[in-house]
Design a protein around this motif. Sequence first.
Motif, PDB file in Angstrom:
ATOM      1  N   GLN A 180     -11.226 -28.793  42.357  1.00  0.00           N
ATOM      2  CA  GLN A 180     -11.288 -28.811  43.815  1.00  0.00           C
ATOM      3  C   GLN A 180      -9.929 -29.097  44.440  1.00  0.00           C
ATOM      4  N   ILE A 181      -9.230 -30.064  43.888  1.00  0.00           N
ATOM      5  CA  ILE A 181      -7.906 -30.419  44.420  1.00  0.00           C
ATOM      6  C   ILE A 181      -6.920 -29.266  44.210  1.00  0.00           C
TER       7      ILE A 181
ATOM      8  N   LYS B 134      -7.646 -26.419  46.734  1.00  0.00           N
ATOM      9  CA  LYS B 134      -7.188 -26.765  48.084  1.00  0.00           C
ATOM     10  C   LYS B 134      -5.670 -26.720  48.175  1.00  0.00           C
ATOM     11  N   TRP B 135      -5.010 -27.274  47.181  1.00  0.00           N
ATOM     12  CA  TRP B 135      -3.550 -27.323  47.207  1.00  0.00           C
ATOM     13  C   TRP B 135      -2.943 -25.927  47.207  1.00  0.00           C
TER      14      TRP B 135
ATOM     15  N   SER C 274      -3.769 -23.849  50.402  1.00  0.00           N
ATOM     16  CA  SER C 274      -3.018 -24.311  51.575  1.00  0.00           C
ATOM     17  C   SER C 274      -1.582 -23.795  51.566  1.00  0.00           C
TER      18      SER C 274
ATOM     19  N   VAL D 102     -12.507 -36.905  45.374  1.00  0.00           N
ATOM     20  CA  VAL D 102     -11.941 -35.823  46.189  1.00  0.00           C
ATOM     21  C   VAL D 102     -11.597 -36.354  47.582  1.00  0.00           C
ATOM     22  N   PHE D 103     -12.462 -37.165  48.145  1.00  0.00           N
ATOM     23  CA  PHE D 103     -12.203 -37.764  49.458  1.00  0.00           C
ATOM     24  C   PHE D 103     -10.907 -38.576  49.429  1.00  0.00           C
TER      25      PHE D 103
ATOM     26  N   SER E 299      -7.832 -36.388  48.843  1.00  0.00           N
ATOM     27  CA  SER E 299      -7.503 -35.549  50.002  1.00  0.00           C
ATOM     28  C   SER E 299      -6.763 -36.340  51.069  1.00  0.00           C
TER      29      SER E 299
ATOM     30  N   PHE F 261      -3.267 -34.600  50.881  1.00  0.00           N
ATOM     31  CA  PHE F 261      -3.278 -33.612  51.969  1.00  0.00           C
ATOM     32  C   PHE F 261      -3.245 -34.256  53.349  1.00  0.00           C
TER      33      PHE F 261
ATOM     34  N   GLU G  86      -5.450 -35.877  54.988  1.00  0.00           N
ATOM     35  CA  GLU G  86      -6.637 -35.621  55.792  1.00  0.00           C
ATOM     36  C   GLU G  86      -7.049 -36.898  56.506  1.00  0.00           C
TER      37      GLU G  86
END
Length: 121
Positions: free
Chosen positions: A17-18, A21-22, A25, A87-88, A91, A95, A97
Amino acid sequence: MGYLYIFGTIFFTVYGQIMLKWRISKYSGLPDGLQEKVFFLLKLLFDPLILSGFLSAFVASLFWMAAMTKFDLSYAYPFMSLSFMLVFLLSIFLFHEAVTAHKMIGLFLIIAGIIVTSQSA
């Protein structure tokens, strides 16, 4: 050994997942036209690090199959919620977030759920 299988499942799930996303992006947003969308998605699909994310999902499923030989599904599956927590947290740090009260409450409820269900073994 069973908990190692659960840990492997969580690790490879979070990595995938990471990584997705990375890498995504790093590209521009999804184009409007259908043909441009197809080319954009193909370009993403052949990114080696995105492929590693897909491979990690496969490896996570192998670990999960091994975990299913050691635990009841109703016991093992709540541990998968740890992937949401990781993941939270990642992120936020990777990232940048936003952290909101609702997200923190949700995270607390996930942790509480893991604790409650793990006591039922």
